[in-house]
Write a protein that holds these residues in place. Structure first.
Motif, mmCIF file in Angstrom:
data_model
loop_
_atom_site.group_PDB
_atom_site.id
_atom_site.type_symbol
_atom_site.label_atom_id
_atom_site.label_comp_id
_atom_site.label_asym_id
_atom_site.label_seq_id
_atom_site.Cartn_x
_atom_site.Cartn_y
_atom_site.Cartn_z
ATOM 1 N N GLU A 64 0.818 -1.263 0.041
ATOM 2 C CA GLU A 64 -0.005 -0.037 0.198
ATOM 3 C C GLU A 64 1.051 1.423 -0.028
ATOM 4 N N VAL A 65 1.747 1.255 0.825
ATOM 5 C CA VAL A 65 2.721 2.568 0.949
ATOM 6 C C VAL A 65 3.499 2.629 -0.429
ATOM 7 N N MET A 66 3.898 1.380 -0.997
ATOM 8 C CA MET A 66 4.758 1.705 -2.428
ATOM 9 C C MET A 66 3.830 2.176 -3.250
ATOM 10 N N PHE A 67 2.686 1.810 -3.480
ATOM 11 C CA PHE A 67 1.803 2.457 -4.416
ATOM 12 C C PHE A 67 1.156 3.679 -4.092
ATOM 13 N N SER A 68 1.175 4.172 -2.726
ATOM 14 C CA SER A 68 0.626 5.496 -2.439
ATOM 15 C C SER A 68 1.807 6.345 -1.943
ATOM 16 N N TRP A 69 2.993 6.289 -2.545
ATOM 17 C CA TRP A 69 4.110 7.088 -1.863
ATOM 18 C C TRP A 69 3.781 8.524 -2.053
ATOM 19 N N ASP A 70 3.221 9.002 -3.120
ATOM 20 C CA ASP A 70 2.806 10.306 -3.178
ATOM 21 C C ASP A 70 2.184 10.873 -1.831
ATOM 22 N N TYR A 71 1.303 10.118 -1.173
ATOM 23 C CA TYR A 71 0.802 10.596 0.320
ATOM 24 C C TYR A 71 1.918 10.369 1.257
ATOM 25 N N LEU A 76 5.277 10.541 6.655
ATOM 26 C CA LEU A 76 6.023 9.216 7.089
ATOM 27 C C LEU A 76 5.606 8.721 8.254
ATOM 28 N N TRP A 77 5.165 9.280 9.279
ATOM 29 C CA TRP A 77 4.597 8.781 10.626
ATOM 30 C C TRP A 77 3.196 8.213 10.517
ATOM 31 N N GLN A 78 2.872 8.263 9.110
ATOM 32 C CA GLN A 78 1.534 7.187 8.935
ATOM 33 C C GLN A 78 1.690 5.966 8.533
ATOM 34 N N ILE A 79 2.959 5.696 8.114
ATOM 35 C CA ILE A 79 3.168 4.474 7.421
ATOM 36 C C ILE A 79 2.980 3.320 8.371
ATOM 37 N N PRO A 80 3.427 3.248 9.652
ATOM 38 C CA PRO A 80 2.852 2.004 10.375
ATOM 39 C C PRO A 80 1.393 2.014 11.081
ATOM 40 N N ALA A 81 0.617 3.080 10.693
ATOM 41 C CA ALA A 81 -0.727 3.473 11.191
ATOM 42 C C ALA A 81 -1.643 2.398 10.409
ATOM 43 N N ILE A 82 -1.540 0.835 10.490
ATOM 44 C CA ILE A 82 -2.473 0.294 9.904
ATOM 45 C C ILE A 82 -3.881 0.228 10.287
ATOM 46 N N TRP A 83 -3.897 0.804 11.478
ATOM 47 C CA TRP A 83 -5.446 0.640 12.273
ATOM 48 C C TRP A 83 -6.187 1.737 11.513
ATOM 49 N N ASN A 84 -5.537 2.652 10.854
ATOM 50 C CA ASN A 84 -6.518 3.835 9.939
ATOM 51 C C ASN A 84 -6.903 3.314 8.556
#
Length: 266
Positions: A64-71, A76-84
């Motif tokens: 998900e992060v790889m294909f949404s790297w623009d965001y 960066l602090w949102q990368i581990p927030a899978i609960w969102n």
């Protein structure tokens, strides 16, 4: 839709996290049930569950992060927030698959029969997880007046399209997962070779995902205006068919060799 089911004090219990957890638990129970029914891999299913779940979560988030790297590149602090939200089913399957292969090689467990055992549980987990996507308002479809659902303010779907009715793509995907699940359980004891159930899962799920992507409104597009998930689904179908052909031929050669040995002994 209810992104937050309830609060424990000031802590929000999010529907996505709850459904994700239920999906993992239900998938594990189904795989254990399949293993128990065939009298094989009960302990292994429980032993590898941690690695498969961890690998699946890591793979899902990386994809998900790889294909949404623009965001994520600027958050960066949102990368581990899978609960969102923001995890990929295809990335989850790939990460979990790599973890299972690693476990089987480490413990000298037959990989293809193990993958057959796990495939029905994966489908159950995916179906329940997609309900979490729907409640979270992510993975939404394109505007559709006849089969549309209006997402509430605060969801990704509302942010993208406002109060327009959107095609509930994830609900159709969940229904497709359940349909494929029953098909695999029906043919399980009739499988012609080890690996047939797992490869059938990859084949049928990918076909359904490819088709449903035409009605998704949040997917990235790649070459020839196809979406990233369609490209990966098409590649998965080709690989699954090639492996089916290979394993089928290997099974046939093994049967022929065994028959020749019996004729020599006679």
């Amino acid at each position: 839709m209810h992104q937050v089911l309830f609060y424990i004090g000031d802590f929000p219990v999010r529907s996505f996290g709850v459904m994700l957890s239920l999906g993992i638990l239900a998938g594990l129970l189904v795989s254990y049930y399949v293993a128990k029914g065939q009298g094989r891999f009960q302990e292994e299913v429980l032993d590898l569950a941690f690695y498969a779940i961890l690998g699946g979560l890591i793979g899902a988030r990386i994809w998900e992060v790889m294909f949404s790297w623009d965001y994520y590149g600027s958050h960066l602090w949102q990368i581990p927030a899978i609960w969102n939200g923001g995890i990929s089913v295809q990335g989850s399957v790939l990460g979990g698959l790599l973890a299972v292969i690693w476990y089987c090689r480490k413990n000298k467990t037959d990989i293809w029969p193990m993958l057959d055992t796990l495939a029905p549980g994966v489908l159950v987990g995916q179906a329940i997880g997609r309900l979490g996507c729907f409640l979270n308002g992510c993975c939404y479809g394109i505007p559709h007046q006849h089969l549309g659902v209006v997402y509430p303010a605060g969801t990704d779907a509302y942010y993208a399209f406002g109060a327009q009715p959107l095609f509930p793509a994830v609900l159709f995907e969940a229904a497709w997962d359940v349909l494929v699940l029953f098909l695999l359980l029906f043919i399980y004891k009739r499988k012609p070779f080890d690996g047939f159930i797992a490869l059938s899962y990859f084949l049928f799920y990918s076909v359904g995902r490819f088709v449903l992507e035409f009605w998704r409104g949040d997917s990235l597009r790649t070459f020839m205006n196809f979406k990233a998930a369609q490209v990966s689904s098409a590649a998965t179908v080709i690989i699954a068919l090639a492996l089916m052909f290979y394993l089928s031929n290997r099974q046939r050669r093994t049967v022929q060799k065994n028959r020749q040995k019996l004729n020599i002994k006679d």
